[in-house]
Design a protein around this motif. Structure first.
Motif, PDB file in Angstrom:
ATOM      1  N   ARG A 249      -7.053 -19.335   4.245  1.00  0.00           N
ATOM      2  CA  ARG A 249      -5.785 -19.819   4.781  1.00  0.00           C
ATOM      3  C   ARG A 249      -5.721 -21.345   4.725  1.00  0.00           C
ATOM      4  O   ARG A 249      -6.727 -22.026   4.883  1.00  0.00           O
TER       5      ARG A 249
ATOM      6  N   SER B 244       3.571 -17.163  -7.957  1.00  0.00           N
ATOM      7  CA  SER B 244       2.837 -15.899  -7.980  1.00  0.00           C
ATOM      8  C   SER B 244       3.603 -14.765  -8.646  1.00  0.00           C
ATOM      9  O   SER B 244       3.005 -13.738  -8.986  1.00  0.00           O
TER      10      SER B 244
ATOM     11  N   LYS C 265       2.662 -21.980   4.850  1.00  0.00           N
ATOM     12  CA  LYS C 265       1.360 -21.547   5.359  1.00  0.00           C
ATOM     13  C   LYS C 265       0.855 -20.373   4.528  1.00  0.00           C
ATOM     14  O   LYS C 265       1.565 -19.388   4.338  1.00  0.00           O
ATOM     15  N   GLN C 266      -0.357 -20.479   4.042  1.00  0.00           N
ATOM     16  CA  GLN C 266      -1.003 -19.390   3.315  1.00  0.00           C
ATOM     17  C   GLN C 266      -1.638 -18.459   4.338  1.00  0.00           C
ATOM     18  O   GLN C 266      -2.540 -18.854   5.073  1.00  0.00           O
ATOM     19  N   GLU C 267      -1.164 -17.214   4.397  1.00  0.00           N
ATOM     20  CA  GLU C 267      -1.638 -16.282   5.418  1.00  0.00           C
ATOM     21  C   GLU C 267      -2.875 -15.511   4.984  1.00  0.00           C
ATOM     22  O   GLU C 267      -3.608 -14.997   5.813  1.00  0.00           O
ATOM     23  N   GLU C 268      -3.103 -15.393   3.658  1.00  0.00           N
ATOM     24  CA  GLU C 268      -4.285 -14.678   3.184  1.00  0.00           C
ATOM     25  C   GLU C 268      -5.469 -15.631   3.110  1.00  0.00           C
ATOM     26  O   GLU C 268      -5.310 -16.839   3.019  1.00  0.00           O
ATOM     27  N   MET C 269      -6.668 -15.054   3.141  1.00  0.00           N
ATOM     28  CA  MET C 269      -7.877 -15.871   3.029  1.00  0.00           C
ATOM     29  C   MET C 269      -8.030 -16.389   1.600  1.00  0.00           C
ATOM     30  O   MET C 269      -7.794 -15.637   0.650  1.00  0.00           O
TER      31      MET C 269
ATOM     32  N   TYR D 270     -14.376 -23.282   5.194  1.00  0.00           N
ATOM     33  CA  TYR D 270     -14.529 -22.254   4.174  1.00  0.00           C
ATOM     34  C   TYR D 270     -15.626 -22.669   3.196  1.00  0.00           C
ATOM     35  O   TYR D 270     -15.844 -23.865   2.981  1.00  0.00           O
TER      36      TYR D 270
ATOM     37  N   SER E  24       1.049 -22.537  -3.908  1.00  0.00           N
ATOM     38  CA  SER E  24      -0.132 -22.530  -4.776  1.00  0.00           C
ATOM     39  C   SER E  24      -0.085 -23.637  -5.823  1.00  0.00           C
ATOM     40  O   SER E  24      -1.119 -24.023  -6.373  1.00  0.00           O
TER      41      SER E  24
ATOM     42  N   SER F  30       6.758 -20.775   5.448  1.00  0.00           N
ATOM     43  CA  SER F  30       6.225 -20.156   4.230  1.00  0.00           C
ATOM     44  C   SER F  30       5.242 -21.072   3.509  1.00  0.00           C
ATOM     45  O   SER F  30       4.559 -20.631   2.577  1.00  0.00           O
TER      46      SER F  30
ATOM     47  N   TRP G  63     -14.938 -20.874  -2.573  1.00  0.00           N
ATOM     48  CA  TRP G  63     -13.719 -20.098  -2.314  1.00  0.00           C
ATOM     49  C   TRP G  63     -12.499 -20.941  -2.663  1.00  0.00           C
ATOM     50  O   TRP G  63     -11.538 -20.461  -3.264  1.00  0.00           O
TER      51      TRP G  63
END
Length: 502
Positions: free
Chosen positions: A410, A354, A404-408, A107, A381, A402, A111
């Motif tokens: 990742r 979050s 694992k971060q699924e949104e970019m 990445y 996070s 859970s 980011w």
């Protein structure tokens, strides 16, 4: 890349200060950095870890300062437009972690850095314009007969920016579009410069009755602010800033009617009775914390074996050594339960997740950064919390997907936590009653230390488990999904008015 250094050119020409920046761009080379000139007026404000505003490709973008140096470079290098932070928002350790993530997950590094900074710090207001040239360039253009809008640029040079609505009163839309296209001004979102230091303001003895009456007459807003603080005992700077100006609060500080205070991080030495397995586990974890050799540990404990108490006592030991603690949990729903457990023994901890509002996350982030909270608890996070001198990272229920971060962009929290452990030397403690296959394999091969808790706490024993061979059930003429033995047991429990879970 994370090394900060300065060097001076040996040439006889004028030495100019420059900054190397990481800018949030979707580049193939995730570590691409760009050099911008630091205007003399900003030389005291630009430093490592701060964000700045620059012009890039006709647009304004945020950049992270990762290096400052002195040299004489091309005169066409662009200037930094604005400094966005009063203090650094990232440190060298978090930059090193961002570099690792950029390499491992491919990445752009900016980011990843954005994951580490609260969203409220990047909050934008109304559209504004900033100058694309400095005053000297403006004067040079005028000498060449290129006359630009004097009223507009006088405002820009004096205040740094102008709102779109105000600019349209000083210039026609066609002229503004020309200035933007030529690069003389730049269209931008207005970035709010926010305080990173957020003390509490506490009421002291206050003024005498006569002085209070005089204060109400001469400075009614100061009197209102004083009464607001007095009614609450204390209030945070951020809370007060929403109601009163900085000048009002600073005036009260100067008059000694209030004082700035920071909350401590005391903890209580109240222990539960431990069994020998818990005692052995705590001793092993404490040794790993003291050694600060990035040791990884799997705490393999059956349900009800007291893993949370092991976490808690190891955390207290780490805090006693002057180090920070990070507790990572798989679900937000578990946060309240663990906060209740930890807050009974540790008086000041920070929570990040979050479901909190942007303002709440920002205030907690500031408490962590300022060292007011040395223990941080939260889901994935929270792995980026700006804890200084990190000594222990706990990953509870490490097998949970859970993490694992699924949104970019990742990432897997377990992998990031392991990388942060390597960078800081902190011990990484992973706990589970059903560890993931890869973690248990590593522990069984000696790649990480394996600690076991086989006993349940107190007198509660392990449940009796029986396995029914349904082939035998079928041969005896049984039908359906439930064995004869199971049906009998269900009937017995229901007859005694007990409950059954299938």
């Amino acid at each position: 890349m994370s090394t900060i250094y300065q060097h001076v050119s040996r040439r006889g020409a004028t030495i100019i200060q420059y900054a190397k920046l990481l800018i949030n761009l979707p580049l193939r080379d995730s570590k691409s950095s760009f050099i911008y000139r630091i205007p003399t007026a900003m030389s005291e404000d630009v430093s490592f870890g701060k964000r700045v505003l620059v012009e890039f490709g006709g647009q304004t973008r945020e950049g992270y300062v990762i290096e400052i140096f002195h040299d004489q470079l091309d005169d066409h290098i662009k200037d930094i437009l604005r400094v966005l932070d009063e203090e650094a928002v990232i440190n060298e350790e978090l930059l090193a972690l961002a570099e690792w993530m950029a390499d491992y997950y491919s990445y752009p590094i900016a980011w990843v850095l954005d994951l580490m900074v609260p969203g409220l710090l990047r909050k934008q207001k109304a559209e504004v314009y900033v100058a694309g040239i400095d005053e000297k360039s403006y004067q040079d253009l005028a000498a060449q007969g290129i006359v630009l809008n004097q009223a507009l640029f006088t405002h820009l040079f004096r205040y740094g920016e102008i709102k779109k609505s105000a600019a349209e009163k000083l210039s026609k839309q066609e002229e503004l579009e020309f200035l933007i296209k030529a690069g003389y001004i730049i269209r931008s979102g207005s970035y709010q410069v926010r305080r990173v230091t957020d003390p509490y303001l506490e009421y002291t003895s206050g003024p005498a009755e006569y002085d209070l009456e005089q204060l109400k007459k001469r400075a009614p807003r100061q009197a209102e602010a004083l009464q607001y603080i007095h009614s609450r005992g204390k209030a945070s700077w951020s809370d007060l800033s929403a109601h009163f100006s900085r000048y009002v609060l600073e005036a009260l500080l100067d008059k000694k009617y209030i004082q700035a205070v920071y909350e401590g991080t005391d903890f209580q030495q109240t222990y539960w009775q431990l069994n020998h397995e818990q005692e052995d586990a705590i001793q092993a974890i404490n040794r790993a914390v003291d050694e600060q050799q990035s040791r990884q540990i799997l705490l393999y404990g059956v349900t009800g074996s007291g893993k949370t108490e092991v976490y808690l006592q190891s955390a207290i030991h780490t805090l006693q050594q002057g180090k920070g603690v990070l507790i990572l949990i798989p679900e937000i729903a578990l946060t309240r339960q663990l906060v209740e457990v930890f807050s009974k023994r540790i008086s000041s901890l920070a929570v990040l997740h979050s479901a909190m509002s942007a303002g709440e996350r920002y205030l907690e982030w500031m408490r962590i950064k300022n060292g007011e909270a040395r223990l941080v608890l939260g889901p994935r996070s929270a792995v980026f919390a700006p804890i200084e001198n990190l000594g222990l990272i706990v990953l509870d229920e490490e097998q949970e997907t859970s993490f694992k971060q699924e949104e970019m962009p990742r990432y897997h929290t377990r992998e990031v936590a392991a990388a942060r452990s390597t960078i800081t030397g902190a011990a990484l403690l992973m706990g589970s009653a059903t560890p993931s296959i890869e973690t248990y394999y590593q522990a069984s091969k000696g790649e990480m230390q394996l600690l076991k808790l086989n006993q349940r706490i107190g007198t509660v024993g392990m449940p009796r488990v029986s396995i029914e061979d349904m082939r035998v059930h079928s041969k005896k003429g049984g039908t359906g999904l439930l064995s004869t033995h199971l049906k009998t047991k269900i009937a017995e429990k229901l007859a005694s008015r007990q409950q059954v879970i299938l």
